[in-house]
Design a protein around this motif. Structure first.
Motif, mmCIF file in Angstrom:
data_model
loop_
_atom_site.group_PDB
_atom_site.id
_atom_site.type_symbol
_atom_site.label_atom_id
_atom_site.label_comp_id
_atom_site.label_asym_id
_atom_site.label_seq_id
_atom_site.Cartn_x
_atom_site.Cartn_y
_atom_site.Cartn_z
ATOM 1 N N LEU A 157 0.828 -1.202 0.000
ATOM 2 C CA LEU A 157 0.000 0.000 0.000
ATOM 3 C C LEU A 157 0.866 1.257 0.000
ATOM 4 N N ALA A 198 1.098 3.923 -3.084
ATOM 5 C CA ALA A 198 0.694 5.311 -2.836
ATOM 6 C C ALA A 198 1.818 6.272 -3.220
ATOM 7 N N GLY A 242 -6.614 7.187 5.574
ATOM 8 C CA GLY A 242 -6.510 8.398 4.774
ATOM 9 C C GLY A 242 -5.699 9.477 5.461
ATOM 10 N N MET A 268 -1.977 8.397 5.659
ATOM 11 C CA MET A 268 -1.307 8.488 4.364
ATOM 12 C C MET A 268 -1.125 9.941 3.948
ATOM 13 N N GLY A 291 -5.206 6.890 -7.770
ATOM 14 C CA GLY A 291 -5.051 6.575 -6.360
ATOM 15 C C GLY A 291 -5.875 5.383 -5.929
ATOM 16 N N ALA A 340 -3.892 0.928 -5.102
ATOM 17 C CA ALA A 340 -4.066 0.775 -3.661
ATOM 18 C C ALA A 340 -4.437 -0.673 -3.388
ATOM 19 N N ARG A 396 -11.061 1.400 1.547
ATOM 20 C CA ARG A 396 -9.697 1.920 1.669
ATOM 21 C C ARG A 396 -9.178 2.386 0.317
ATOM 22 N N ARG A 397 -9.480 1.673 -0.741
ATOM 23 C CA ARG A 397 -8.961 2.038 -2.059
ATOM 24 C C ARG A 397 -9.500 3.393 -2.506
ATOM 25 N N MET A 438 -7.823 6.185 -0.630
ATOM 26 C CA MET A 438 -6.529 6.533 -1.220
ATOM 27 C C MET A 438 -6.721 7.376 -2.491
#
Length: 303
Positions: A41, A45, A100, A103, A218, A222, A228-229, A232
């Motif tokens: 991940l 990213a 989020g 990151m 993004g 991911a 979660r994807r 990102m």
């Protein structure tokens, strides 16, 4: 107008700190450990935000044939990851706020180091003929003060003072929401002339396309569940305006044309990212399990 800018700057600082504080209140150390120990991940990213999206900005500006000021603004935005709106978009879309926010802070920290070399490389290759030199230490301190520190304070409160974290979280989230709307309105009021002057040009379209493409990149680059994807994707779609503004002041002597183009690119980018996040929010009606929710601390359980 100077007073308006001062007030807007103050509200922007409050928005950033409140957003990161609320994100910290909703985070847990095990959840953060899960994010930072996820090497695929992290690498994806970094690839998306540090390499692909800056190249997208260069490509979009070249294909659309943007004038020099708009091209520079687009490259500055594309080369500056980790915008604080990324954590806000995670909240808007009911995404993985912990991942989020974590990151976003990481990208902002690394981006403060990579911004100037990336911009210089692209502008040199595009034959713009301008060097960008920034105070890296000042950028790192700004990221630490406005983003990392509030997030860490919220995280520690969640860890060691759970009842206080639970009681403070709604207020912090409300402050974040209110100041978010004020910042958006202020950006429009403070830069409306510059934006209006760009109607009919391709600068607004360029910012819109960059943000939409960055959201897609993004999301694709991911790992993990869809929540979660897309989180990102939201983090990738909104960029950090701080280094871009600093570069305009230092390397371009605050040229009005570049500042106006920057405002247009940022606003049109939000116009692309916000509807995507809102649509995702409407599709997510099932709450996440306790401990992995979208930013609200779960109820305290007895040992």
């Amino acid at each position: 107008m100077d007073t308006l800018h001062l007030v807007l700057n103050a509200v922007t600082v409050i928005f950033i700190m409140a957003t990161m504080f609320a994100a910290g209140l909703g985070a847990t150390i095990p959840a953060l450990r899960g994010v930072f120990s996820n090497v695929p991940l992290l690498l994806l990213a970094l690839l998306a935000n540090m390499v692909i999206i800056p190249l997208l900005g260069w490509g979009i500006g070249t294909v659309l044939g943007l004038p020099s000021a708009s091209f520079v603004a687009l490259v500055l935005v594309a080369s500056s990851p980790g915008g604080p709106f990324g954590a806000k978009l995670a909240m808007v879309q009911n995404g993985d706020v912990v991942a989020g926010a974590a990151m976003q802070v990481l990208l902002a920290s690394i981006g403060s180091l990579t911004f100037a070399p990336t911009v210089n490389g692209i502008l040199t290759a595009a034959d713009i003929g301008t060097d960008v030199s920034l105070d890296v230490g000042a950028l790192v301190r700004t990221v630490a003060l406005l983003q990392l520190v509030p997030f860490a304070i919220g995280l520690l409160m969640r860890r060691y003072a759970m009842p206080t974290a639970q009681s403070w979280h709604p207020t912090a989230a409300a402050v974040s929401n209110i100041t978010f709307l004020i910042v958006l309105a202020g950006m429009l009021l403070g830069n409306w002339r510059a934006v209006v002057e760009l109607f009919g040009s391709l600068s607004l379209l360029a910012g819109f396309l960059l943000a939409a493409a960055a959201f897609g990149v993004g999301t694709l680059l991911a790992t993990g569940p869809p929540v979660r994807r897309t989180t990102m994707g939201g983090v990738a779609s909104v960029r950090n305006a701080g280094p871009a503004l600093a570069a305009i002041g230092l390397a371009f002597d605050n040229q009005t044309a570049v500042l106006g183009a920057l405002a247009a690119v940022l606003l049109s980018g939000l116009a692309a990212a916000l509807p995507i996040a809102t649509l995702l929010s409407r599709r997510r009606q099932t709450p996440a399990p306790p401990g992995t929710d979208h930013g609200t601390p779960p109820a305290r359980t007895r040992p």
